[in-house]
Write a protein that holds these residues in place. Structure first.
Motif: not given
Lengths: 247, 247
Positions: A129, A132-133, A158
């Motif tokens: 995550x 991805x951020x 994503x």
């Protein structure tokens, strides 16, 4: 949490010794059955040394992600307007692959361990995550002021992460035998095709006021043409010949 | 973990009373400062009743996800070959939105809480990951035997989830004031445009052994045609006329 406060940038032998001891015990006894005390005893250091390098037992399983995340952020920050944004995030994702490919044996062991221990899967999800951020934040900056900028940034980030992980996992499942770079390149090319400039040209939106969407950036042997259903046939043929260029 | 073993299909008042008590305390005292004992005391039930409905304190924050995940899986399983796969997973994602939109006040409170408590964010990531896996498994089935089937399935599932969450978050940030359905529809339309049949026609793969990739599923007023550069012009015109249908 800044990476520098947790992980020294240079890797001293003690840190590597702790990782090696931890993985030897995880493989011999199982992850849950191994305590931090067991790890420091095998490595011949004190508990405080362990926690100087790793906030928790989970962190020793993923010792290089903080560094890799910092590298990725720096790489993205160093990019300029001349870099096509989707390509740039694909290249950033390749930094993660490189970290895995540097040490295939360790990466394959960790992959098996992570699949067995639910707590490690949850930890891994939080790591993924954060990657991805980082990609999404970069794309949001590049798409700022454009229609649906944050939407496109989030979706593309994503998609890049999913493609990278698909390629990475197929390599890990081959026990690190195959060509990791080729698997990930192939997967990322699919995302670039969908979201890079060529796919934009194929979507109906750019058809715009004129009758034709421009074919641009397709592979050399394929021509793509978008036209309104009511465009006269002679105009279609004219555009098609122009798009196909000299035979 | 099967949902039926944890969450009864009908919602008895006790379950709702526990959720209401928990959220009242989370908002008054904070999540970390609230114990399961506090929740059961306010709801007027015993500890065992709490754990009959919720495996942990975290689960009471997301009381409807198990049901929603079961609904999504059933919805996907009920789909047939006549359903365009990308559209089907977009419709499946809308089930999650509906759950949020059923109770805007609760959803907005939970959104704020989740942003404040790292443990809840980690829990939410694992929930999101389960939705994404459900969509990806469905797509892998639909794309079985096709080139890059698992890659496409994983990437499209991730893109759908990211788009859904982008639309959902913009609604939650509006304190549930805006039109949740419109925000999510708009976001999902972007993914359908990138991965639905129009984009496939633009990619080289579906060109296959014959010279033409089929135009299918475009909006009524646009025709997309993909052909090899060396296809004879008369064949292109023939296909184009067939694709455009009667004027």
């Amino acid at each position: 949490m800044s990476s520098s406060s947790v992980v020294p940038t240079a890797k001293p032998p003690m840190r590597e010794a702790l990782v090696a001891a931890a993985f030897r015990l995880f493989l011999e006894r199982g992850y849950e059955q191994t305590t931090v005390d067991d790890i420091v005893a095998l490595a011949g250091v004190g508990r405080r040394s362990f926690f100087r390098y790793f906030p928790s037992k989970e962190d020793v399983v993923f010792p290089d992600h903080e560094r890799c995340l910092a590298d990725m952020t720096a790489f993205l920050a160093a990019g300029g307007a001349e870099h096509e944004p989707v390509r740039r995030v694909c290249d950033a994702a390749r930094l993660v692959l490189r970290m895995y490919a540097e040490n295939p044996t360790f990466s394959v062991q960790r992959y098996r361990l992570t699949r067995q221990v639910p707590g490690l899967r949850a930890y891994e999800l939080s790591v993924v995550w954060r990657y991805e951020r980082a990609l999404a934040e970069y794309l949001r900056g590049r798409f700022a002021g454009r229609p649906d900028g944050t939407l496109r940034a989030d979706v593309i980030a994503a998609a890049v992460v999913a493609a990278h992980n698909n390629g990475l996992r197929s390599w890990l499942r081959s026990d690190g035998e195959g060509d990791a770079g080729a698997a990930v390149d192939h997967a990322l090319a699919y995302v670039q095709k969908a979201f890079g400039r060529p796919a934009e040209a194929a979507a109906p939106a750019p058809v715009g006021p004129g009758p034709f969407g421009g074919p641009a950036g397709e592979p050399d042997d394929v021509v793509v043409l978008a036209c309104r259903r009511d465009t006269p046939l002679w105009r279609v043929v004219q555009e098609l010949e122009a798009a196909r260029g000299p035979a």
